[in-house]
Design a protein around this motif. Structure first.
Motif, PDB file in Angstrom:
ATOM      1  N   ALA A 236       0.854  -0.885  -0.106  1.00 28.36           N
ATOM      2  CA  ALA A 236       0.030  -0.201   0.002  1.00 28.36           C
ATOM      3  C   ALA A 236       0.597   1.444   0.216  1.00 28.36           C
ATOM      4  O   ALA A 236       0.540   2.808  -1.052  1.00 28.36           O
ATOM      5  CB  ALA A 236      -1.067  -0.361   1.070  1.00 28.36           C
ATOM      6  N   SER A 237       1.887   1.461   0.935  1.00 26.21           N
ATOM      7  CA  SER A 237       3.108   2.707   0.870  1.00 26.21           C
ATOM      8  C   SER A 237       3.172   3.271  -0.886  1.00 26.21           C
ATOM      9  O   SER A 237       3.389   4.151  -0.815  1.00 26.21           O
ATOM     10  CB  SER A 237       3.838   2.177   1.888  1.00 26.21           C
ATOM     11  N   ASP A 238       4.232   2.003  -1.004  1.00 23.82           N
ATOM     12  CA  ASP A 238       4.605   2.247  -2.061  1.00 23.82           C
ATOM     13  C   ASP A 238       3.881   2.591  -3.289  1.00 23.82           C
ATOM     14  O   ASP A 238       4.548   2.832  -4.318  1.00 23.82           O
ATOM     15  CB  ASP A 238       5.342   0.322  -2.263  1.00 23.82           C
ATOM     16  N   THR A 239       2.649   1.891  -3.224  1.00 17.13           N
ATOM     17  CA  THR A 239       1.843   2.063  -4.583  1.00 17.13           C
ATOM     18  C   THR A 239       1.428   4.034  -4.565  1.00 17.13           C
ATOM     19  O   THR A 239       1.727   4.191  -5.417  1.00 17.13           O
ATOM     20  CB  THR A 239       0.537   1.233  -4.453  1.00 17.13           C
ATOM     21  N   GLN A 240       1.004   4.385  -3.335  1.00 17.80           N
ATOM     22  CA  GLN A 240       0.803   5.596  -2.911  1.00 17.80           C
ATOM     23  C   GLN A 240       1.751   6.788  -3.087  1.00 17.80           C
ATOM     24  O   GLN A 240       2.154   7.691  -3.864  1.00 17.80           O
ATOM     25  CB  GLN A 240       0.915   5.737  -1.488  1.00 17.80           C
ATOM     26  N   ALA A 242       4.654   4.716  -5.271  1.00 17.41           N
ATOM     27  CA  ALA A 242       4.044   5.740  -6.563  1.00 17.41           C
ATOM     28  C   ALA A 242       3.611   6.142  -7.680  1.00 17.41           C
ATOM     29  O   ALA A 242       3.910   7.249  -8.756  1.00 17.41           O
ATOM     30  CB  ALA A 242       4.525   3.948  -7.874  1.00 17.41           C
ATOM     31  N   GLU A 243       2.252   6.616  -6.625  1.00 16.70           N
ATOM     32  CA  GLU A 243       1.381   7.227  -7.930  1.00 16.70           C
ATOM     33  C   GLU A 243       1.410   8.982  -7.926  1.00 16.70           C
ATOM     34  O   GLU A 243       1.854   9.845  -8.702  1.00 16.70           O
ATOM     35  CB  GLU A 243      -0.316   6.954  -6.992  1.00 16.70           C
ATOM     36  N   ILE A 244       1.891   9.242  -6.866  1.00 21.13           N
ATOM     37  CA  ILE A 244       2.189  10.521  -6.390  1.00 21.13           C
ATOM     38  C   ILE A 244       3.286  10.618  -7.416  1.00 21.13           C
ATOM     39  O   ILE A 244       3.826  12.354  -7.863  1.00 21.13           O
ATOM     40  CB  ILE A 244       2.670  10.815  -4.668  1.00 21.13           C
ATOM     41  N   SER A 245       4.671  10.492  -7.148  1.00 22.97           N
ATOM     42  CA  SER A 245       5.147  10.297  -7.849  1.00 22.97           C
ATOM     43  C   SER A 245       5.308  10.327  -9.033  1.00 22.97           C
ATOM     44  O   SER A 245       5.359  11.200 -10.611  1.00 22.97           O
ATOM     45  CB  SER A 245       6.608   9.116  -7.927  1.00 22.97           C
ATOM     46  N   GLU A 246       4.276   9.557 -10.170  1.00 15.90           N
ATOM     47  CA  GLU A 246       4.008   9.641 -11.472  1.00 15.90           C
ATOM     48  C   GLU A 246       2.726  10.543 -11.876  1.00 15.90           C
ATOM     49  O   GLU A 246       3.072  11.111 -12.621  1.00 15.90           O
ATOM     50  CB  GLU A 246       3.049   8.125 -11.808  1.00 15.90           C
ATOM     51  N   ARG A 247       2.224  11.199 -10.777  1.00 17.54           N
ATOM     52  CA  ARG A 247       1.467  12.785 -11.522  1.00 17.54           C
ATOM     53  C   ARG A 247       1.829  13.234 -11.787  1.00 17.54           C
ATOM     54  O   ARG A 247       1.788  14.451 -12.103  1.00 17.54           O
ATOM     55  CB  ARG A 247       0.220  12.408  -9.722  1.00 17.54           C
ATOM     56  N   MET A 248       3.349  13.725 -10.464  1.00 22.08           N
ATOM     57  CA  MET A 248       4.062  14.703 -10.253  1.00 22.08           C
ATOM     58  C   MET A 248       5.290  14.997 -11.975  1.00 22.08           C
ATOM     59  O   MET A 248       5.297  16.197 -11.818  1.00 22.08           O
ATOM     60  CB  MET A 248       4.940  14.386  -8.965  1.00 22.08           C
ATOM     61  N   SER A 249       5.298  14.127 -12.515  1.00 20.00           N
ATOM     62  CA  SER A 249       6.490  14.281 -14.055  1.00 20.00           C
ATOM     63  C   SER A 249       7.324  14.671 -13.579  1.00 20.00           C
ATOM     64  O   SER A 249       7.734  15.923 -14.362  1.00 20.00           O
ATOM     65  CB  SER A 249       5.028  13.847 -14.398  1.00 20.00           C
ATOM     66  N   PHE A 250       8.034  15.361 -12.790  1.00 21.79           N
ATOM     67  CA  PHE A 250       8.476  15.971 -12.442  1.00 21.79           C
ATOM     68  C   PHE A 250      10.139  16.753 -13.704  1.00 21.79           C
ATOM     69  O   PHE A 250      10.065  18.005 -12.989  1.00 21.79           O
ATOM     70  CB  PHE A 250       9.854  16.026 -11.162  1.00 21.79           C
ATOM     71  N   LEU A 251      10.900  16.008 -14.204  1.00 20.81           N
ATOM     72  CA  LEU A 251      11.473  16.401 -14.735  1.00 20.81           C
ATOM     73  C   LEU A 251      10.895  17.247 -16.044  1.00 20.81           C
ATOM     74  O   LEU A 251      11.311  17.863 -16.571  1.00 20.81           O
ATOM     75  CB  LEU A 251      12.463  15.190 -15.102  1.00 20.81           C
ATOM     76  N   LEU A 252       9.741  16.367 -16.265  1.00 14.46           N
ATOM     77  CA  LEU A 252       9.066  16.906 -18.342  1.00 14.46           C
ATOM     78  C   LEU A 252       8.485  18.587 -17.491  1.00 14.46           C
ATOM     79  O   LEU A 252       8.227  19.476 -17.754  1.00 14.46           O
ATOM     80  CB  LEU A 252       7.794  16.252 -18.393  1.00 14.46           C
ATOM     81  N   ARG A 253       8.058  18.506 -15.908  1.00 17.35           N
ATOM     82  CA  ARG A 253       7.648  19.785 -15.499  1.00 17.35           C
ATOM     83  C   ARG A 253       8.370  21.327 -15.310  1.00 17.35           C
ATOM     84  O   ARG A 253       8.397  22.144 -15.569  1.00 17.35           O
ATOM     85  CB  ARG A 253       7.179  19.618 -13.939  1.00 17.35           C
ATOM     86  N   VAL A 254       9.610  20.483 -15.620  1.00 15.53           N
ATOM     87  CA  VAL A 254      10.627  21.175 -15.316  1.00 15.53           C
ATOM     88  C   VAL A 254      11.894  21.508 -16.958  1.00 15.53           C
ATOM     89  O   VAL A 254      12.866  22.210 -16.403  1.00 15.53           O
ATOM     90  CB  VAL A 254      11.832  21.073 -13.996  1.00 15.53           C
ATOM     91  N   PHE A 294       2.025  12.259   3.225  1.00 16.58           N
ATOM     92  CA  PHE A 294       2.308  12.073   5.241  1.00 16.58           C
ATOM     93  C   PHE A 294       1.284  11.381   5.614  1.00 16.58           C
ATOM     94  O   PHE A 294       1.609  10.881   6.312  1.00 16.58           O
ATOM     95  CB  PHE A 294       3.030  13.423   5.566  1.00 16.58           C
ATOM     96  N   ASN A 295       0.622  11.401   4.426  1.00  9.42           N
ATOM     97  CA  ASN A 295      -0.173  10.109   5.651  1.00  9.42           C
ATOM     98  C   ASN A 295      -0.354   9.091   4.925  1.00  9.42           C
ATOM     99  O   ASN A 295      -0.669   7.527   5.273  1.00  9.42           O
ATOM    100  CB  ASN A 295      -1.570  10.828   4.703  1.00  9.42           C
ATOM    101  N   ILE A 296       0.787   8.437   3.924  1.00  6.51           N
ATOM    102  CA  ILE A 296       1.140   7.463   4.236  1.00  6.51           C
ATOM    103  C   ILE A 296       2.205   6.355   4.998  1.00  6.51           C
ATOM    104  O   ILE A 296       2.808   6.762   5.659  1.00  6.51           O
ATOM    105  CB  ILE A 296       2.002   7.189   2.808  1.00  6.51           C
ATOM    106  N   PRO A 297       1.454   5.757   5.653  1.00  2.26           N
ATOM    107  CA  PRO A 297       1.813   5.134   6.846  1.00  2.26           C
ATOM    108  C   PRO A 297       2.966   3.842   6.706  1.00  2.26           C
ATOM    109  O   PRO A 297       2.468   3.298   7.148  1.00  2.26           O
ATOM    110  CB  PRO A 297       0.595   4.112   7.159  1.00  2.26           C
ATOM    111  N   ILE A 298       3.951   4.638   6.406  1.00  3.66           N
ATOM    112  CA  ILE A 298       5.515   4.217   6.280  1.00  3.66           C
ATOM    113  C   ILE A 298       5.808   3.603   7.699  1.00  3.66           C
ATOM    114  O   ILE A 298       6.360   2.559   7.402  1.00  3.66           O
ATOM    115  CB  ILE A 298       6.172   4.120   5.133  1.00  3.66           C
ATOM    116  N   ASP A 299       5.786   4.311   8.614  1.00  4.66           N
ATOM    117  CA  ASP A 299       6.036   3.235   9.573  1.00  4.66           C
ATOM    118  C   ASP A 299       5.239   2.213  10.030  1.00  4.66           C
ATOM    119  O   ASP A 299       5.246   1.109  11.005  1.00  4.66           O
ATOM    120  CB  ASP A 299       5.122   4.686  11.429  1.00  4.66           C
ATOM    121  N   LEU A 300       4.093   1.566   9.339  1.00  4.45           N
ATOM    122  CA  LEU A 300       3.433  -0.143   9.691  1.00  4.45           C
ATOM    123  C   LEU A 300       4.031  -1.040   8.969  1.00  4.45           C
ATOM    124  O   LEU A 300       4.192  -2.451   8.890  1.00  4.45           O
ATOM    125  CB  LEU A 300       2.054   0.720   8.652  1.00  4.45           C
ATOM    126  N   VAL A 301       5.486   0.150   7.943  1.00  4.83           N
ATOM    127  CA  VAL A 301       6.165  -1.482   7.240  1.00  4.83           C
ATOM    128  C   VAL A 301       7.013  -2.001   7.894  1.00  4.83           C
ATOM    129  O   VAL A 301       7.538  -1.872   8.929  1.00  4.83           O
ATOM    130  CB  VAL A 301       7.083  -0.666   5.934  1.00  4.83           C
TER     131      VAL A 301
END
Length: 612
Positions: A236-240, A242-254, A294-301
């Motif tokens: 669940a943490s990994d998926t969330q 990745a979704e944020i990273s994909e939506r961001m498309s950082f290099l294309l945006r800069v 920061f709602n991603i519960p990585i502390d549960l991993v």
């Protein structure tokens, strides 16, 4: 004491059947107990509780085989059943009973075991726990030879005579709860992360020593004793992320969408007016994305290795989101420096050495040139090759007017419509972009962790080093290309020293003899968004990779996905544990000349000789 509860015989039978068939066991036990066995292993960690300590439970959950159970429940039959099943493959069985000690006056790991037996296992525990002392000097470790190997108020899991007859070793370990405030039970979170990482490593090493000495079925590496299967919290943490990273498309945006048009204006103004770059609109709200982040519960991993990877990626995404908010300002550059790092002295020295060795670029008279369509036709053949290897992925090529030069976005090769390329560089660029960037994306897509294709924190450095090495291995790393990598470092250093776009452009073309258009392209990449130091990582990554190969590092794992040099040990661990699949390797590694050049790299080379 009198046992109040028995574990259902039918449940024990199901557990044993799963173990025998190598099916992961996640069995809920009475009173919130839990049995987890990832695969067939000759050990188990046991924690018996009256009132469960959730933090101590998390320590055991770092292991591939553990039993967390309420102390009134009789587990003797269950343990014996597990031992019998594992004895079909392993000659002996190890039970590690662990319990927390919250006495503030006893900051001591106490290891209760046999005298003059299993010395290797005991030594591995002592050595491992001593690592805690580096972070907390008051902690110590004591070995207590005794037949009493369980908490004082409980009966033994197995009496000593029975354990000897059954080939079972029981070791008791009292763990000081130094990761908590003993008065308030408040968790020292940052220290606890380090504590449970050391604990996880120590237990695996101790079990490995037990197996190595006591059985003939030795594992190749202690890391193989780690978990193979990924739990729901990690997925669940990994998926969330990745979704944020994909939506961001950082290099294309800069990356500017008008670099060609601004070059024309810059040239018409005789290089005296700073270009005005335009960027794609940002289709996300960085504030909302940070809230999700920061709602991603990585502390549960539970897995320390995977938790470390996910935390690092979360930090990188946070910084990139802030950079998008600050695009076009000086803050963009400053945050980028914290993300991509500052230029190390050895990298800057190497850049200057390259430009001193090759003070001018090569001019090849009458060499054949490829336009964007011609280059795309050659690249398509390589795309077709990997499309057969990854039939479920959409590989392709796009010729566009809104990208600078050549770049990769996921499984797509993007080519600027005005690109003009020396035909001799064609194969090298194909292996750089497709044989490295697209291939590692595809390999990453085949892995169970989405970060393997989205990229770990700081993955660009190794990715670019690997891509430039591919150019060398296929015989296409030219003087001009090596000078370009060095020029990017010089330009980044110039920008960091607060030089303007025009000052850096003039530095490149006057002091280092770069052609006007090349100096413009380097400067554009470095000053985009407000200043991006990322371009220095190409040369830094190549230098790191050359040292890694010279020191005997394995090349194959580097194609498993997108990560940094600092993550190689983690990747090898996950490969040992069969969490990750072995990657498909680039086709060019089968070429005889590539094999010979790789041998030269392993022997050690001067960076300026890569073009010879």
């Amino acid at each position: 004491m009198i046992k109040e509860h028995q574990i259902d015989a039918e449940l024990v039978q199901t557990i044993c059947q799963n173990i025998a068939e190598n099916v992961p066991v996640n069995a809920a036990l009475p009173k919130n107990g839990l049995l987890h066995i990832d695969k067939l292993l000759p050990f188990i960690c046991v924690y018996r509780y009256k009132d469960i300590d959730v933090y101590f439970s998390r320590l055991l959950k770092t292991q591939a085989s553990y039993l967390i159970v309420e102390e009134s429940i009789d587990i003797a039959h269950l343990l014996e059943a597990i031992r019998l099943i594992t004895s079909e493959k392993f000659e002996t069985f190890l039970i590690l009973e662990l319990w927390p000690n919250k006495d503030a006056l006893k900051n001591q790991f106490q290891i209760y075991g046999p005298k003059d037996k299993s010395i290797e296992t005991i030594n591995a525990l002592v050595e491992g726990f001593s690592e805690i002392k580096r972070a907390l000097s008051t902690v110590s470790t004591k070995v207590i030879p005794t037949e009493f190997r369980h908490p004082k108020h409980l009966t033994p899991l197995l009496d000593i005579n029975t354990s000897k007859k059954s080939g079972t070793l029981v070791i008791g370990i009292s763990i000081p709860a130094v990761y908590q405030n003993t008065n308030t039970n408040e968790l020292f979170s940052l220290f606890f992360r380090k504590f449970y990482s050391i604990f996880s490593e120590t237990i695996k090493r101790a079990v490995y020593e037990f197996i190595r000495v006591q059985t003939t079925d030795a594992f190749e590496n202690y890391l193989m004793l780690g978990k193979t299967h990924i739990d729901a919290a990690t997925i669940a943490s990994d998926t969330q992320l990745a979704e944020i990273s994909e939506r961001m498309s950082f290099l294309l945006r800069v990356t500017p969408v008008n670099s060609n048009e601004e070059w024309d204006k810059f040239e018409q103004n005789e290089f005296t007016v700073k270009p005005s770059f335009k960027y794609r609109l940002i289709a996300i709200d960085p504030e909302l994305e940070k809230r999700k982040l920061f709602n991603i519960p990585i502390d549960l991993v539970e897995d320390p290795t995977l938790a470390f990877i996910l935390r690092g990626k979360r930090l990188e995404i946070e910084k990139q989101l802030i950079m998008l908010e600050e695009r076009g300002t000086d803050n963009f550059r400053f945050i980028g420096e914290s993300l991509y790092g500052v230029i190390q002295k050895d990298v800057l020295d190497a850049a200057k050495y390259i430009l001193k060795t090759y003070p001018k670029g090569e001019v090849i008279e009458g060499s054949k040139r490829f336009n964007s369509s011609e280059f795309a036709a050659h690249a398509q053949r390589e795309i077709d090759y990997y499309a057969k290897k990854f039939p479920n992925l959409d590989l392709g090529i796009e010729i566009r007017d809104d990208v600078a030069g050549i770049m990769v976005s996921k499984s797509k090769l993007l080519i600027n419509n005005e690109m003009d390329l020396d035909a001799n560089r064609c194969d090298a660029l194909i292996q750089h972009e497709i044989g490295t960037h697209i291939l590692t994306y595809c390999n990453g897509k085949s892995q169970p962790l989405k970060q393997m294709y989205e990229g770990f924190e700081g993955y660009d450095q190794l990715q670019e080093g690997l891509a430039v090495m591919a150019e060398y291995l296929v015989g296409g790393l030219t003087v001009n290309r090596l000078r370009l990598l060095a020029g990017r470092v010089i330009a980044v250093q110039s920008m960091v020293n607060n030089a303007s776009f025009i000052e850096t452009f003039n530095l490149l073309r006057t002091a280092y003899a770069f052609p006007n258009r090349v100096a413009y392209s380097i400067s554009m990449r470095v000053y985009r968004g407000g200043g991006l130091t990322k371009d220095a990582v190409y040369l830094a990554g190549l230098i790191d990779l050359m040292a890694y190969l010279k020191n005997g590092g394995k090349l194959e794992p580097l194609y498993s996905g997108k990560f940094n040099t600092t993550h190689i040990n983690l990747i090898e661990e996950l490969l040992y544990r069969n969490v990750l699949k072995q990657p498909i390797l680039p086709s060019f590694l089968d070429r005889n000349e590539a094999k010979e050049r790789l041998k030269k790299l392993r022997r050690g080379m001067n960076i300026v000789d890569l073009v010879l």
